[in-house]
Enzyme design. Structure first.
Site, PDB file in Angstrom:
ATOM      1  N   ASN A   1      -0.342  -7.403  -4.478  1.00 46.49           N
ATOM      2  CA  ASN A   1      -1.021  -6.471  -5.265  1.00 46.49           C
ATOM      3  C   ASN A   1      -0.098  -5.728  -6.051  1.00 46.49           C
ATOM      4  OD1 ASN A   1      -1.074  -5.314  -2.513  1.00 46.49           O
ATOM      5  ND2 ASN A   1      -1.613  -3.525  -3.910  1.00 46.49           N
TER       6      ASN A   1
ATOM      7  N   GLU B   1       0.887  -1.052  -0.007  1.00 44.05           N
ATOM      8  CA  GLU B   1      -0.017  -0.058  -0.145  1.00 44.05           C
ATOM      9  C   GLU B   1       0.976   1.398  -0.002  1.00 44.05           C
ATOM     10  OE1 GLU B   1      -1.025  -2.885   1.481  1.00 44.05           O
ATOM     11  OE2 GLU B   1      -2.211  -2.762  -0.352  1.00 44.05           O
TER      12      GLU B   1
ATOM     13  N   ASP C   1      -7.384  -5.643  -5.328  1.00 44.73           N
ATOM     14  CA  ASP C   1      -6.555  -6.112  -4.387  1.00 44.73           C
ATOM     15  C   ASP C   1      -6.446  -7.373  -3.888  1.00 44.73           C
ATOM     16  OD1 ASP C   1      -4.449  -5.582  -2.250  1.00 44.73           O
ATOM     17  OD2 ASP C   1      -6.178  -5.339  -0.871  1.00 44.73           O
TER      18      ASP C   1
END
Lengths: 596, 164
Positions: free
Chosen positions: A279, A195, A321
């Site tokens: 991801n 992230e 994701d």
């Protein structure tokens, strides 16, 4: 003269290294066969989380009782589980990543305690709570992968630090949450930070001195991904030159994610280590055109050199994701009349994959939750999912809210590892039954700052009044054999035993035992906090014990602490939104069970 | 509930100045615990249960930058406070201070660290919208989940931003 002495010295070191290598390798290959111990987080190199112990069985498990308990002194989410080696149990905690060595001969007396000093600024760059998934053992040492990415080798007897190595930089959003794995003379670790635009990698350090032996990135040119354009294959085809940059626009691969925060498995005969990548960054697919190789990919690498033998990308150009980091379970199975060495993987994207682990051939790919709707099926030849436009967040576009996607971003299953019983032939899988709305939008990259670019809301799957299932899976057929609904996502790693019992924990805090054949509940006990840890078992003094860490938190603690919302698509059922916080509270505790 | 748009922009203007003041005179004593005058104004616009573009954008941005710790819809998680509650105590100035400079509360029993977002462009550019959304949540004007948006033609904030 000097030269020959030097050469002799080099040769001697070489021989020492070779013998050490063989020693460590043999040691763990042997140790994993000892049913009394629990020597690695997933039980053994094949990650089956299966134990041959059968003193606790489906007839007497109803009499299980608590033998002793231990408070970890930490309140955050407790993933992973303890190791047991001989008379000692090793327990780890979330940040600040304390390790305890407990004396099994003396009701868990603390033999030593190691608490690293880490910069608290690491805490907010950890995606979803400050979890840690466990320590590893090898060659008389305990290896701890700290939140700040420091890898520490501790003397297993004294807790003394032997060496440390730094694997990444939290200032760029690189953190450590995954458990290490010791293979031969090396200890392997992954990296977290999908992230934050981290370039993911798997790294191997020498257990003798902590020096980096090899590092294989998930994205980048061949010298970074450790790929051979001709010899490394994707579903039998050579990957070609610089496949880790070819499906990215410009330099996006440098901040392309593909982090490696899940589990590893190892086949000693093939000398291959298996793991999955996460991801691609950002969560906004429109901003990163292309397949984004090799995010969302199962890797098979040579354990000595790190060279990739084969890869399989499950979710090209992720739009939801669906990290591919979940455990790879190694088993021998008859598939379509042929005996195969297989790898079974329950992906976040909701498909249960069975591959030939020698060649990387895709054998089975079926949904392990009927609610999965983002793709209709997986094409066995190309390996690509057939994506449904209605649920494609790229197709719907930036600033559009795509609704009713199943599963949600936390996947049909997250990192909580499944178990495989060679006795029943079935896989036991903790799952989530949650769907989402997802809206991607444009974001800019700043090192060390969140690089997300999507808004999502999660809610129960259509028609259901529950958020999780605990299922038994036939990996040869790709079919659910039985399925037990659970009020909340099952976020605890399962354990299967030769006593025909399967154990798992629930977010309300129950440790449950069910019949391996039909899933019938045989025993349950409510521990002080929600369970996101993995159940294990061991034998000590002639008695079988079952141990589990409680301590609610993690992704589960984010989505569920306050309860989920009503979905915008009007699909969910009323009644499933009860807040987890009305069932359980924070608290790290180990609970150990045995028969009277 | 529907506020004069000029008032709203006046609030934003004050907010922008506060930011500048914080950035340039960091460390200067603030009026601790005393509600700033702008707290009385509503930074959001709601008509028939539908929110203006700024508040809506605040929701999106909140879910992107804050959700992973503070939970969906500002409702809190197992390890970070529910901002719906926090904004009943924090005024705009204090809110901005915490987001820009971060906050640490680390002890043997707690490891709470709010990062400093002062250098995070996407957060700073959308800070007022995030505040508007959370304030609307905190005031009980917006419920859980994705808020409904005013139609573009009825949304003065949307129009204003299209023009600028």
């Amino acid at each position: 003269m000097q030269k020959s002495v030097l050469l002799a010295g080099v040769a001697a070191i070489g021989m020492m290294a070779a013998s050490l290598s063989a020693q460590a390798n043999d040691e763990l290959v042997q140790m994993q066969q000892n049913k009394s111990d629990w020597v690695m987080p997933l039980g053994n190199y094949s990650s089956t989380r299966y134990s041959e112990l059968d003193q606790i069985n489906k007839d007497n498990v109803k009499d299980l009782r608590v033998a002793w308990t231990f408070s970890t002194g930490v309140l955050r989410g407790h993933e992973g589980g303890p190791l047991v080696i001989g008379d000692t149990m090793y327990v780890h905690t979330p940040f600040p990543n304390i390790v305890y060595a407990l004396d099994l001969n003396d009701n868990g007396r603390i033999i030593w305690k190691y608490e690293p000093k880490q910069d608290p600024d690491t805490i907010p760059v950890m995606c979803c709570d400050t979890v840690n998934r466990g320590v590893a053992y090898g060659n008389g040492m305990i290896f701890l992968h700290q939140a700040d990415t420091t890898l520490v080798a501790l003397d297993a007897k004294t807790g003394e630090v032997k060496w440390t190595a730094v694997n990444g930089d939290p200032k760029k959003g690189e953190t450590g949450t995954s458990a290490p794995m010791v293979i031969k003379d090396k200890v392997l670790i992954g990296i977290s930070g999908g992230e934050f635009g981290v370039q993911g990698h798997l790294s191997a350090y020498n257990i003798s001195d902590g020096k980096l032996a090899w590092r294989g990135y998930s994205t980048g040119p061949d010298d970074q991904t450790l790929m051979d354009p001709e010899k490394t294959t994707h579903l039998g085809q050579p990957v070609g030159k610089d496949s880790g940059t070819a499906t990215w626009e410009g330099d996006q691969w440098k901040i392309g994610g593909g982090t490696t925060w899940g589990w590893m498995s190892y086949d000693p005969e093939l000398n291959l280590v298996y793991y999955g990548t996460g991801n691609p960054s950002t969560w906004n697919p429109v901003q990163r055109p292309g397949d984004n190789r090799w995010s969302m990919t199962i890797f098979a690498r040579d354990a000595d050199t790190g060279m990739a033998k084969w890869v399989y990308q499950m979710t090209p150009h992720d739009e939801w994701d669906f990290d591919g980091v979940n455990e790879m379970i190694l088993a021998d199975k008859e598939i379509g009349g042929q005996q195969r060495k297989v790898l079974v993987h329950f992906d976040r994207n909701g498909f249960g994959y069975t591959l030939d682990r020698v060649t990387g051939e895709l054998l089975v790919a079926e949904k392990f939750d009927p609610a999965v709707n983002w793709a209709t099926e997986v094409d066995k030849t190309t390996g690509r999912p057939k994506v449904v436009d209605q649920f494609s967040t790229h197709h719907q576009g930036e600033d559009v809210n795509t609704t009713g996607i199943c599963p949600a971003a936390l996947g049909t299953k997250d990192q909580q590892p499944a178990a495989y019983s060679p006795k029943s032939g079935l896989f036991y899988v903790p799952t989530n039954h949650v769907c989402m709305d997802y809206e991607p939008f444009a974001v800019s990259y700043t090192a060390g700052q969140p690089y997300v670019g999507a808004t999502l809301s999660m809610y129960p799957a259509p028609g259901g009044d529950h958020l999780g299932n605990f299922i038994a899976w036939d990996a040869a057929e790709g079919k659910i054999v039985w399925s037990n609904p659970e009020p909340f996502s099952v976020w605890s790693g399962a354990l299967a035993t030769a006593g025909d019992v399967v154990f798992y924990g629930t977010l309300e805090g129950y440790l449950k035992a069910v019949d391996a054949a039909d899933g019938k509940e045989l025993y349950s006990f409510k521990t002080p906090s929600g369970i996101i840890g993995n159940v294990n078992t061991y034998e000590h003094g002639g008695k079988q014990y079952v141990a589990v860490l409680s301590g609610v938190g993690g992704w589960a603690g984010i989505g569920l602490a306050a309860g989920l919302t009503e979905d915008t698509a009007g699909l969910g059922a009323v009644g499933a939104y009860k807040a987890l916080s009305s069932y359980t509270n924070l608290g790290g505790q180990l609970t150990v069970f045995t028969l009277p | 509930m529907l506020k004069d748009l000029r008032q709203r922009w006046a609030v934003l203007g004050v907010a922008a100045m506060t930011l500048v003041a914080l950035a340039s005179a960091h460390g200067q004593d603030q009026k601790d615990g005393q509600a700033a005058p702008e707290a009385a104004e509503k930074p959001y616009l709601i008509k028939d249960g539908k929110v203006d573009f700024g508040t809506y954008n605040g929701y999106r941005r909140y879910e992107a930058y804050c959700l992973r710790c503070h939970g969906p819809d500002g409702a809190g998680s197992s390890y970070a406070p529910a901002l719906v509650e926090s904004l009943k105590r924090l005024d705009h100035e204090q809110f901005t201070d915490v987001v820009v400079n971060g906050r640490k509360n680390v002890s043997t029993s707690q490891q709470s660290v709010m990062p400093a977002f002062g250098y995070a462009e996407d957060v700073m550019l959308n800070l007022e919208d995030i505040y508007a959304y959370l304030k609307a949540r905190s005031d009980g004007e917006v419920g859980r989940g994705r808020p409904a948006r005013l139609p573009k033609e009825q949304d003065p904030v949307y129009k204003e931003r299209q023009e600028s």
